[in-house]
Every structure is written in structure tokens, then in C-alpha cells.
Design a protein around this motif. Structure first.
Motif, PDB file in Angstrom:
ATOM      1  N   LYS A  80       0.829  -1.213   0.000  1.00  0.00           N
ATOM      2  CA  LYS A  80       0.000   0.000   0.000  1.00  0.00           C
ATOM      3  C   LYS A  80       0.857   1.254   0.000  1.00  0.00           C
ATOM      4  O   LYS A  80       0.590   2.209  -0.725  1.00  0.00           O
ATOM      5  N   LYS A  81       1.891   1.267   0.830  1.00  0.00           N
ATOM      6  CA  LYS A  81       2.768   2.431   0.912  1.00  0.00           C
ATOM      7  C   LYS A  81       4.131   1.985   1.414  1.00  0.00           C
ATOM      8  O   LYS A  81       4.283   0.912   1.993  1.00  0.00           O
ATOM      9  N   VAL A  82       5.108   2.819   1.179  1.00  0.00           N
ATOM     10  CA  VAL A  82       6.448   2.588   1.688  1.00  0.00           C
ATOM     11  C   VAL A  82       6.824   3.764   2.583  1.00  0.00           C
ATOM     12  O   VAL A  82       6.790   4.914   2.148  1.00  0.00           O
ATOM     13  N   LYS A  83       7.147   3.453   3.830  1.00  0.00           N
ATOM     14  CA  LYS A  83       7.564   4.495   4.772  1.00  0.00           C
ATOM     15  C   LYS A  83       9.084   4.575   4.793  1.00  0.00           C
ATOM     16  O   LYS A  83       9.781   3.567   4.703  1.00  0.00           O
ATOM     17  N   LEU A  84       9.591   5.803   4.922  1.00  0.00           N
ATOM     18  CA  LEU A  84      11.027   6.038   4.919  1.00  0.00           C
ATOM     19  C   LEU A  84      11.502   6.391   6.325  1.00  0.00           C
ATOM     20  O   LEU A  84      11.015   7.343   6.931  1.00  0.00           O
ATOM     21  N   HIS A  85      12.459   5.617   6.830  1.00  0.00           N
ATOM     22  CA  HIS A  85      13.106   5.887   8.112  1.00  0.00           C
ATOM     23  C   HIS A  85      14.522   6.385   7.832  1.00  0.00           C
ATOM     24  O   HIS A  85      15.265   5.761   7.067  1.00  0.00           O
ATOM     25  N   LEU A 137      14.736  15.162   7.947  1.00  0.00           N
ATOM     26  CA  LEU A 137      14.199  13.830   7.677  1.00  0.00           C
ATOM     27  C   LEU A 137      14.355  12.909   8.883  1.00  0.00           C
ATOM     28  O   LEU A 137      13.466  12.126   9.200  1.00  0.00           O
ATOM     29  N   ARG A 138      15.501  13.006   9.563  1.00  0.00           N
ATOM     30  CA  ARG A 138      15.713  12.160  10.732  1.00  0.00           C
ATOM     31  C   ARG A 138      14.713  12.470  11.835  1.00  0.00           C
ATOM     32  O   ARG A 138      14.228  11.576  12.538  1.00  0.00           O
ATOM     33  N   ASP A 139      14.412  13.765  12.012  1.00  0.00           N
ATOM     34  CA  ASP A 139      13.546  14.172  13.118  1.00  0.00           C
ATOM     35  C   ASP A 139      12.063  14.009  12.813  1.00  0.00           C
ATOM     36  O   ASP A 139      11.228  14.195  13.696  1.00  0.00           O
ATOM     37  N   MET A 140      11.714  13.682  11.566  1.00  0.00           N
ATOM     38  CA  MET A 140      10.321  13.411  11.219  1.00  0.00           C
ATOM     39  C   MET A 140      10.051  11.918  11.391  1.00  0.00           C
ATOM     40  O   MET A 140      10.885  11.084  11.027  1.00  0.00           O
ATOM     41  N   THR A 141       8.903  11.576  11.937  1.00  0.00           N
ATOM     42  CA  THR A 141       8.533  10.171  11.967  1.00  0.00           C
ATOM     43  C   THR A 141       8.129   9.744  10.556  1.00  0.00           C
ATOM     44  O   THR A 141       7.715  10.582   9.740  1.00  0.00           O
ATOM     45  N   PRO A 142       8.233   8.467  10.239  1.00  0.00           N
ATOM     46  CA  PRO A 142       7.793   8.002   8.913  1.00  0.00           C
ATOM     47  C   PRO A 142       6.346   8.355   8.626  1.00  0.00           C
ATOM     48  O   PRO A 142       5.994   8.666   7.479  1.00  0.00           O
ATOM     49  N   ASP A 143       5.492   8.341   9.660  1.00  0.00           N
ATOM     50  CA  ASP A 143       4.082   8.691   9.446  1.00  0.00           C
ATOM     51  C   ASP A 143       3.934  10.178   9.127  1.00  0.00           C
ATOM     52  O   ASP A 143       3.116  10.566   8.283  1.00  0.00           O
ATOM     53  N   GLU A 144       4.702  11.029   9.809  1.00  0.00           N
ATOM     54  CA  GLU A 144       4.658  12.467   9.513  1.00  0.00           C
ATOM     55  C   GLU A 144       5.119  12.734   8.087  1.00  0.00           C
ATOM     56  O   GLU A 144       4.521  13.544   7.363  1.00  0.00           O
ATOM     57  N   LEU A 145       6.178  12.049   7.669  1.00  0.00           N
ATOM     58  CA  LEU A 145       6.676  12.224   6.309  1.00  0.00           C
ATOM     59  C   LEU A 145       5.649  11.742   5.297  1.00  0.00           C
ATOM     60  O   LEU A 145       5.400  12.403   4.281  1.00  0.00           O
ATOM     61  N   ALA A 146       5.019  10.594   5.576  1.00  0.00           N
ATOM     62  CA  ALA A 146       4.005  10.057   4.660  1.00  0.00           C
ATOM     63  C   ALA A 146       2.827  11.021   4.529  1.00  0.00           C
ATOM     64  O   ALA A 146       2.305  11.237   3.432  1.00  0.00           O
ATOM     65  N   TRP A 149       3.923  13.938   2.337  1.00  0.00           N
ATOM     66  CA  TRP A 149       3.962  13.508   0.941  1.00  0.00           C
ATOM     67  C   TRP A 149       2.544  13.376   0.389  1.00  0.00           C
ATOM     68  O   TRP A 149       2.264  13.750  -0.741  1.00  0.00           O
ATOM     69  N   GLU A 150       1.648  12.827   1.220  1.00  0.00           N
ATOM     70  CA  GLU A 150       0.258  12.659   0.777  1.00  0.00           C
ATOM     71  C   GLU A 150      -0.381  14.022   0.506  1.00  0.00           C
ATOM     72  O   GLU A 150      -1.120  14.195  -0.461  1.00  0.00           O
ATOM     73  N   ARG A 151      -0.075  14.993   1.359  1.00  0.00           N
ATOM     74  CA  ARG A 151      -0.618  16.338   1.181  1.00  0.00           C
ATOM     75  C   ARG A 151      -0.151  16.940  -0.142  1.00  0.00           C
ATOM     76  O   ARG A 151      -0.883  17.682  -0.800  1.00  0.00           O
ATOM     77  N   LEU A 152       1.059  16.590  -0.543  1.00  0.00           N
ATOM     78  CA  LEU A 152       1.611  17.124  -1.783  1.00  0.00           C
ATOM     79  C   LEU A 152       1.161  16.339  -3.016  1.00  0.00           C
ATOM     80  O   LEU A 152       1.495  16.688  -4.134  1.00  0.00           O
ATOM     81  N   GLY A 153       0.412  15.277  -2.787  1.00  0.00           N
ATOM     82  CA  GLY A 153      -0.138  14.522  -3.912  1.00  0.00           C
ATOM     83  C   GLY A 153       0.723  13.385  -4.398  1.00  0.00           C
ATOM     84  O   GLY A 153       0.479  12.823  -5.458  1.00  0.00           O
ATOM     85  N   PHE A 154       1.739  13.019  -3.647  1.00  0.00           N
ATOM     86  CA  PHE A 154       2.525  11.844  -4.021  1.00  0.00           C
ATOM     87  C   PHE A 154       2.955  11.159  -2.737  1.00  0.00           C
ATOM     88  O   PHE A 154       3.292  11.783  -1.758  1.00  0.00           O
ATOM     89  N   LEU A 155       2.875   9.867  -2.721  1.00  0.00           N
ATOM     90  CA  LEU A 155       3.335   9.082  -1.592  1.00  0.00           C
ATOM     91  C   LEU A 155       3.293   7.643  -1.989  1.00  0.00           C
ATOM     92  O   LEU A 155       3.150   7.289  -3.153  1.00  0.00           O
ATOM     93  N   ASN A 156       3.356   6.800  -0.987  1.00  0.00           N
ATOM     94  CA  ASN A 156       3.278   5.362  -1.183  1.00  0.00           C
ATOM     95  C   ASN A 156       4.469   4.879  -1.996  1.00  0.00           C
ATOM     96  O   ASN A 156       5.596   5.225  -1.701  1.00  0.00           O
ATOM     97  N   TRP A 157       4.228   4.228  -3.091  1.00  0.00           N
ATOM     98  CA  TRP A 157       5.298   3.496  -3.747  1.00  0.00           C
ATOM     99  C   TRP A 157       5.999   4.324  -4.807  1.00  0.00           C
ATOM    100  O   TRP A 157       7.186   4.547  -4.759  1.00  0.00           O
ATOM    101  N   ALA A 158       5.281   4.785  -5.784  1.00  0.00           N
ATOM    102  CA  ALA A 158       5.920   5.468  -6.910  1.00  0.00           C
ATOM    103  C   ALA A 158       5.639   6.957  -6.881  1.00  0.00           C
ATOM    104  O   ALA A 158       4.508   7.369  -6.690  1.00  0.00           O
ATOM    105  N   LEU A 159       6.656   7.757  -7.092  1.00  0.00           N
ATOM    106  CA  LEU A 159       6.495   9.200  -7.102  1.00  0.00           C
ATOM    107  C   LEU A 159       6.234   9.649  -8.536  1.00  0.00           C
ATOM    108  O   LEU A 159       7.077  10.225  -9.201  1.00  0.00           O
ATOM    109  N   VAL A 160       5.080   9.312  -9.041  1.00  0.00           N
ATOM    110  CA  VAL A 160       4.753   9.605 -10.438  1.00  0.00           C
ATOM    111  C   VAL A 160       3.495  10.454 -10.494  1.00  0.00           C
ATOM    112  O   VAL A 160       2.386   9.951 -10.584  1.00  0.00           O
ATOM    113  N   ASP A 161       3.663  11.778 -10.397  1.00  0.00           N
ATOM    114  CA  ASP A 161       2.542  12.703 -10.551  1.00  0.00           C
ATOM    115  C   ASP A 161       1.330  12.312  -9.709  1.00  0.00           C
ATOM    116  O   ASP A 161       0.194  12.397 -10.141  1.00  0.00           O
TER     117      ASP A 161
END
Length: 212
Positions: A80-85, A137-146, A149-161
């Protein structure tokens, strides 16, 4: 009368029968029906290639490097999504330790620019999806980053528009990033002779449960 009711009544009748006959024996007709069930779980198997991506020495403010890497779903389930740590350590080039404040200052000077997953490298700002320093990036939790990214219209697996793609089994996506040593426009002499070892951990999350 439903089967569940009959089952309960049958148990009650059996108890009553035993109590009436005491220690004696009795004969009866019976039949059985056997049901077997199998529950086999799938697998999430996320891999990154290459596992060692950036090895750059003698950086100075203003330098950058463009890099690519692949995320692969080698499991049997959709992701469904990939979180970045993000984690890192900062030392002198000879491996000796540095103060935490200096380590944070160096990490804040190293910026990560995420680019569109279309093969477009950054040209006059085009193709830039998101940028943060390694400290941020280190100080953000993966959920905060996700969420960001979701707010900007890209997240999860592929960053394709903003389109989620390549999440199925045996799928692969290329990712494009730029690492830049930010030039503050002022002397940054204290950031000489430092080395940052960055570890990115990609956590694949399953699709929501569904009726099967």
C-alpha cells in the motif's frame, strides 16, 4: 429449526439420555460431516537496489550528486505504501567522534531533493517533488513524512505525478534523488573534515484487509 439450534438441543438430549440410562449402554444411528480449512498467509518482501548507493568524498558547499535506486516488491502481496526511516552518524573523516551540535549542523547542511520518477533530473527546479535536510528527515517520523507527501499529492510506492503505481508482486520502480551540500553564503569552515554515514530503511506496508 436451524442447525445451531439442533446442535444445542442434541447436546442437551445426550446429557438427558445419559442421566436416564445411568451406567447402561444404548445403540443409535449417527452420521458425520468433516470440513477442512486452509489459511495461508502471503508475504511482503521489499528490497532496495543498490544497497550502497552514495559514496562521495571531498565535498564542499554547493556540490551535489544525482542518484537513482530501485525499490522492488518481491513478495506475493500488494504494497500500500512505503515508509522512509532516516538515521545517520557523523564523525571526523578518521572516525573520531564529534559533538552532537556539530553533527546536527552538518546533517542540516546536507539536503535531499526527491525528483519525479520519470527519468527527469532537476533542471531549473523542474521535476522537484520534495526536499528536506537529513536532519529534518531524521527528526520526522515516517508517518509524519508520509502525511506530508500525501498532502503534496505523491506518496506510497511510486512518485509519479500523484499516481500510485508498481505496488504489485514482482514490480520495480526507479527513484531519483539529488543530495546537495547547501551553500549558506557564509563561511562554513566548521563543517570541514566530517563524514556522515546515512542509513535509509524502507518499510513496506500491506494493503488494507478485504473480504476473501
Amino acid at each position: 429449526m436451524g442447525i445451531k439450534q439442533k446442535l444445542g438441543l442434541g447436546v442437551a438430549s445426550a446429557v438427558l439420555g445419559v442421566s436416564l440410562i445411568g451406567g447402561g449402554t444404548y445403540a443409535y444411528f449417527s452420521d458425520t460431516a468433516v470440513q477442512t480449512n486452509t489459511f495461508a498467509s502471503g508475504t511482503l518482501d521489499l528490497s532496495v537496489d543498490p544497497t550502497v548507493n552514495v559514496q562521495v568524498a571531498n565535498l564542499k558547499p554547493g556540490d551535489w550528486t544525482d542518484e537513482t535506486f530501485k525499490l522492488k516488491n518481491e513478495g506475493t502481496l500488494d504494497i500500500k505504501k512505503v515508509k522512509l526511516h532516516t538515521a545517520y552518524t557523523v564523525t571526523k573523516n578518521d572516525g573520531s567522534s564529534v559533538a552532537n551540535a556539530l553533527a546536527n549542523e552538518y546533517a542540516d547542511a546536507l539536503e535531499v531533493v526527491f525528483l519525479t520518477n520519470t527519468g527527469e533530473y532537476i533542471l531549473d527546479g523542474n521535476g522537484v517533488i520534495y526536499k528536506k535536510s537529513l536532519l529534518e528527515l531524521r527528526d520526522m517520523t515516517p508517518d509524519e513524512l508520509a502525511k506530508e507527501w500525501e498532502r503534496l499529492g505523491f506518496l506510497n510506492w511510486a512518485l509519479v505525478d500523484g499516481i500510485k503505481a508498481g505496488t504489485g508482486p514482482n514490480s520495480t520502480d526507479n527513484f531519483y534523488v539529488k543530495f546537495k551540500f547547501k551553500d549558506s553564503g557564509a563561511p562554513q569552515n566548521e563543517l570541514q573534515d566530517l563524514k556522515l554515514n546515512l542509513q535509509w530503511t524502507f518499510e513496506g506496508i500491506q494493503e488494507d484487509g478485504e473480504e476473501r
